[in-house]
Design a protein around this motif. Structure first.
Motif, PDB file in Angstrom:
ATOM      1  N   GLY A 409     -67.348 -38.689  -5.372  1.00 43.59           N
ATOM      2  CA  GLY A 409     -67.674 -37.810  -6.289  1.00 43.59           C
ATOM      3  C   GLY A 409     -67.790 -38.700  -7.713  1.00 43.59           C
ATOM      4  N   GLU A 410     -66.984 -39.493  -7.882  1.00 43.66           N
ATOM      5  CA  GLU A 410     -66.793 -40.435  -9.165  1.00 43.66           C
ATOM      6  C   GLU A 410     -66.288 -41.768  -8.888  1.00 43.66           C
ATOM      7  OE1 GLU A 410     -63.905 -38.293 -11.901  1.00 43.66           O
ATOM      8  OE2 GLU A 410     -63.579 -37.262  -9.782  1.00 43.66           O
ATOM      9  N   PRO A 411     -66.507 -42.717  -9.740  1.00 45.85           N
ATOM     10  CA  PRO A 411     -65.679 -43.887  -9.437  1.00 45.85           C
ATOM     11  C   PRO A 411     -64.216 -43.459  -9.562  1.00 45.85           C
ATOM     12  CG  PRO A 411     -67.406 -43.924 -11.340  1.00 45.85           C
ATOM     13  CD  PRO A 411     -67.319 -42.653 -10.853  1.00 45.85           C
ATOM     14  N   ASP A 433     -64.326 -45.062   0.121  1.00 45.60           N
ATOM     15  CA  ASP A 433     -64.815 -44.402  -0.884  1.00 45.60           C
ATOM     16  C   ASP A 433     -66.213 -44.257  -0.909  1.00 45.60           C
ATOM     17  OD1 ASP A 433     -65.725 -44.545  -3.522  1.00 45.60           O
ATOM     18  OD2 ASP A 433     -64.710 -45.860  -4.179  1.00 45.60           O
ATOM     19  N   THR A 434     -66.832 -43.199  -0.681  1.00 43.38           N
ATOM     20  CA  THR A 434     -68.010 -42.893  -0.349  1.00 43.38           C
ATOM     21  C   THR A 434     -68.910 -42.411  -1.706  1.00 43.38           C
ATOM     22  OG1 THR A 434     -67.518 -40.626   0.269  1.00 43.38           O
ATOM     23  CG2 THR A 434     -67.331 -42.239   1.875  1.00 43.38           C
ATOM     24  N   TRP A 436     -72.515 -41.370  -2.789  1.00 41.13           N
ATOM     25  CA  TRP A 436     -73.733 -40.609  -2.684  1.00 41.13           C
ATOM     26  C   TRP A 436     -73.974 -39.513  -3.565  1.00 41.13           C
ATOM     27  CZ3 TRP A 436     -73.703 -35.438   0.413  1.00 41.13           C
ATOM     28  CH2 TRP A 436     -72.499 -35.068   0.577  1.00 41.13           C
ATOM     29  N   GLN A 437     -75.027 -38.534  -3.168  1.00 45.32           N
ATOM     30  CA  GLN A 437     -75.586 -37.618  -4.201  1.00 45.32           C
ATOM     31  C   GLN A 437     -76.165 -36.397  -3.565  1.00 45.32           C
ATOM     32  OE1 GLN A 437     -78.709 -40.313  -5.660  1.00 45.32           O
ATOM     33  NE2 GLN A 437     -77.643 -40.164  -7.586  1.00 45.32           N
ATOM     34  N   THR A 438     -76.191 -35.331  -4.092  1.00 45.07           N
ATOM     35  CA  THR A 438     -76.846 -34.110  -3.472  1.00 45.07           C
ATOM     36  C   THR A 438     -77.852 -34.125  -2.738  1.00 45.07           C
ATOM     37  OG1 THR A 438     -75.575 -32.625  -5.275  1.00 45.07           O
ATOM     38  CG2 THR A 438     -77.437 -31.777  -4.171  1.00 45.07           C
ATOM     39  N   ASP A 534     -77.699 -44.017 -10.871  1.00 43.94           N
ATOM     40  CA  ASP A 534     -76.347 -44.833 -11.239  1.00 43.94           C
ATOM     41  C   ASP A 534     -76.594 -46.063 -11.338  1.00 43.94           C
ATOM     42  OD1 ASP A 534     -74.671 -42.609 -10.712  1.00 43.94           O
ATOM     43  OD2 ASP A 534     -74.939 -42.776  -8.746  1.00 43.94           O
ATOM     44  N   ARG A 549     -73.523 -42.790 -13.946  1.00 44.84           N
ATOM     45  CA  ARG A 549     -74.659 -42.082 -14.320  1.00 44.84           C
ATOM     46  C   ARG A 549     -75.715 -42.934 -15.206  1.00 44.84           C
ATOM     47  NH1 ARG A 549     -77.005 -38.910 -10.332  1.00 44.84           N
ATOM     48  NH2 ARG A 549     -78.460 -38.647 -11.684  1.00 44.84           N
ATOM     49  N   ARG A 560     -71.447 -32.494 -11.496  1.00 46.84           N
ATOM     50  CA  ARG A 560     -72.631 -32.581 -12.166  1.00 46.84           C
ATOM     51  C   ARG A 560     -73.107 -31.914 -13.258  1.00 46.84           C
ATOM     52  NH1 ARG A 560     -76.852 -35.317  -8.076  1.00 46.84           N
ATOM     53  NH2 ARG A 560     -78.364 -35.103  -9.808  1.00 46.84           N
TER      54      ARG A 560
END
Ligand code: WTA
Length: 701
Positions: A409-411, A433-434, A436-438, A534, A549, A560
């Motif tokens: 979700g975030e760094p 540490d994954t 990705w995005q919606t 990103d 972003r 977001r």
């Protein structure tokens, strides 16, 4: 003096040299490796671009198909990719029915209510099957829903949420789940955009020790949708406590119905799963972008489900016998893919927790983990930071054993990563540490847990089949190890990629493909790299470090938020003439929005009054998650000579950074004025090395 022309071109580029320390590697234990799903060192080769797209057959074969597909990927109309064409399947069948023969008595979902004295309840696959069927029957017969219709679901973290989603999937009805924390109005916007005539909600839920009224938002949502020209015929209301209604808003006769009163009419009813095409849409999930209007990200059935099953198996290392707990909210994509569809497709046990992780204290998550014997734990940096802050040694008190942990979700700051690894994971647990995005359906970058070492703060290489590339602003590839930041892109399509933006195909093409498309006429997928929005840095080892972003989106606690959405909410306040929203660094939530407003001429109103009005308007239009850290009332906004608000200057001021070159401003004096005002408030010292997203913010304007 700096040449303003030169500096503005320089500023408009994402490729800023970044100085960061290479972190040391951490290796998975032999014990983890010995049980892992993905241990084949040849995986890179199997999933290399020469084998694209055929390698995704492996993912599709994790599902049961009524009719097997013929074409892996149809690229005849880029970038509208069609995966597994010709295939027929049903997502609810794949997540439930097919597990019954061997596992009907096994827990599919364990629900942990927030009140600790309320016991956890296990819902077996058989029980889930019954509940989903009865709900599907009610949706079809009582609410009149059929394949292709849209339903908006605005619910908290309770098992009735996945039950409703799976019931929709059983019917081929497209669900649009709106995060429960969004306001009624935000929900109403999404109802109208998706064209839903049915809203499914809940009366109340527990949060921070209190039973919250949720049904009141349904009334606001329906009323707001109506002002947008959309009519909701039925509101189906689940009750948190059977038979008791905990909302101050009355039920509207002929429109609102309690699910626990409707369902007995469908007792024991079985609904045959509707055989849908692989490329039939399964759900919409709204997310923020550069303009004010949220985008309805449309996901397919076959490609999406295959992708989440595959990534859940190989990256989350889910085995059917695991107890898997993802603390995200099902109202976000992480919850869809990695609480509901991925884990259930694999037949594992997925834990759903109603409450907040730090209530009643920071030991709660670890008590849950111990009691349920959770062995895979999935959360976001914001929760990790919070848990570290309030209970740094709390995990030591509990006897649980994670084999794998996830951050998303975030760094994540390397320091926070190390606490997660040492304290929460107690060293044996592997971390993925994954990134990705919606829009992506499932993971893009992560280490393969048994095969790649971990590196704190870096997501890792592309997951199998995903081939990342970093472009500079001009479309030149930045090679691994180049030490320059650029735009994270993916060379190839993949099955989990969105199909389009609901009702706005142009915006889909513009947002994700226009920037780096090599040839608009081409039908070759190689000409259509996916632009993620990103900034990222490509290390020599092929690991991506995500910097945040590059557009007008602020990532607040992993959520977001579009700055334009916040700005239009502020502009709803009648006294406000202009509004600008910028991100400010927050030690727990990552970023928070700060709002600058300038008032209409002649308006006299106390600053604290206007601040209250702006906050209230943001909470009503979006929700409490968007509450700004501060509302600054400025006499004017810093502007270019052509009248554009210079958000980068405001972002610098809010973050106590040097404002840089302001010689191009029409009104440089305003900057001094705002600076004095902002500095009068206690601000954290300027960060030694300001985060890239803050440095870059507003620079493209
Ligand atoms: C950010 C959430 C760094 C990123 C799954 C992305 C991350 C946005 C990571 C998508 C990560 C997500 N490291 N940043 N591991 N994961 N992001 O759509 O900026 O809610 O574009 O999807 O979150 O947020 P979304």
């Amino acid at each position: 003096m700096a040449d303003p022309k030169h500096s503005s071109t320089e500023l408009s580029e994402a490729e800023i040299a970044v100085h960061w320390k290479e972190e040391e590697y951490f290796y998975p234990s032999a014990r983890f490796i010995s049980q892992a799903n993905l241990v084949d060192h040849n995986v890179e080769k199997r999933f290399s671009l020469e084998n694209f797209p055929n390698y995704y057959k492996e993912y599709a074969d994790l599902l049961d198909w009524y009719q097997y597909w013929q074409t892996t990927l149809d690229t005849s109309n880029p970038p509208f990719w069609r995966w597994f064409v010709g295939g027929l399947l049903n997502a609810s069948y794949n997540c439930i029915d097919r597990h019954l023969a061997r596992n009907k008595g096994k827990a599919a979902i364990i629900f942990v209510p927030e009140p600790e004295e309320e016991p956890a309840t296990a819902i077996t696959y058989q029980e889930l099957y019954v509940r989903v069927n009865e709900t599907a029957a009610a949706l079809r017969e009582f609410a009149g829903l059929k394949q292709g219709d849209r339903v908006t679901i605005h619910m908290p973290m309770v098992p009735e949420l996945p039950v409703t989603m799976l019931a929709c999937a059983r019917l081929g009805v497209i669900h649009s789940v709106v995060f429960g924390g969004f306001s009624g109005q935000a929900c109403g916007d999404r109802i109208a955009d998706s064209g839903s005539h049915v809203l499914v909600t809940m009366d109340s839920y527990y949060r921070n020790g209190k039973l919250q009224d949720h049904k009141e938002k349904a009334d606001q949502a329906v009323a707001h949708a109506q002002t947008c020209g959309a009519k909701v015929n039925k509101v189906l209301v689940w009750r948190r406590q059977r038979g008791a209604y905990h909302s101050k808003t009355p039920m509207v006769k002929g429109r609102d119905f309690f699910m626990d009163e409707v369902l007995p009419n469908y007792f024991g009813k079985i609904v045959a799963p509707v055989q849908v095409k692989a490329e039939d849409p399964m759900f919409l999930m709204y997310t923020s972008g550069t303009t004010g209007k949220p985008k309805g990200i449309q996901h397919s059935t076959g490609g999406y489900l295959a992708y989440v099953a595959g990534t859940a198996k190989y990256i989350l290392d889910i085995h059917p016998e695991d107890i898997y707990w993802c603390m995200a909210d099902i109202g976000w994509i992480t919850g869809h893919s990695y609480i509901v569809y991925g884990p259930l497709a694999l037949g594992t046990t997925s834990v759903i927790f109603e409450g907040v992780p730090t209530y009643p204290d920071a030991g709660r998550p670890w008590r849950i983990a111990q009691r349920l014997d959770v062995n895979i734990f999935h959360t976001a940096p914001t929760a990790i930071r919070q848990l570290r802050k309030v209970g740094p040694e709390e995990p030591r008190k509990y006897n649980y054993h994670f084999k794998l942990m996830v951050t998303v979700g975030e760094p994540i700051e390397p320091d926070v990563w190390r606490w997660y690894y040492n304290e929460v994971g107690k060293k044996p647990a592997v971390i993925v540490d994954t990134w990705w995005q919606t829009e992506n359906g499932g993971f893009l970058c992560s280490t393969k847990p048994a095969l790649n070492p971990m590196k704190p703060g870096s997501a890792g290489p592309g997951v199998p089949g995903i081939h990342p590339v970093i472009y500079d602003e001009k479309g030149k590839e930045l090679s691994p190890g180049s030490q320059r930041a650029g735009n994270a892109c993916i060379r190839n399509p993949w099955p989990g990629i969105m199909q389009t933006i609901w009702g706005d195909h142009d915006r889909y093409v513009q947002t994700y493909y226009a920037k780096y498309c090599k040839n608009r006429k081409s039908k070759d997928w190689r000409d259509w790299p996916y632009f993620a929005g990103d900034g990222a840095l490509y290390a020599a080892d092929g690991y991506l470090r995500i910097l945040g972003r590059v557009d007008d989106v602020i990532n607040v606690a992993g959520h977001r938020l579009g700055t334009k959405e916040l700005e239009s909410a502020a502009l709803m306040v009648p006294e406000v003439a202009e509004a600008a929203v910028v991100p400010v660094v927050d030690p727990i939530k990552g970023r928070l929005p700060e709002v600058y407003v300038a008032l209409k001429p002649g308006v006299t109103i106390a600053h604290n009054e206007i601040q209250k009005k702006v906050v209230a308007s943001i909470e009503t239009t979006i929700g409490k998650i968007a509450r700004p850290a501060h509302v600054w009332v400025a006499e004017d906004m810093p502007k270019t000579r052509s009248g554009k608000i210079m958000r980068r200057v405001l972002a610098a001021l809010s973050n106590n950074m040097a404002v840089g070159d302001i010689t191009t401003l029409a009104n440089p004096d305003v900057v001094e004025h705002i600076k004095t005002m902002v500095q009068a408030h206690a601000k954290p010292a300027a960060p030694a090395d300001a985060p890239e997203d803050i440095k870059r913010f507003g620079q493209s304007e």
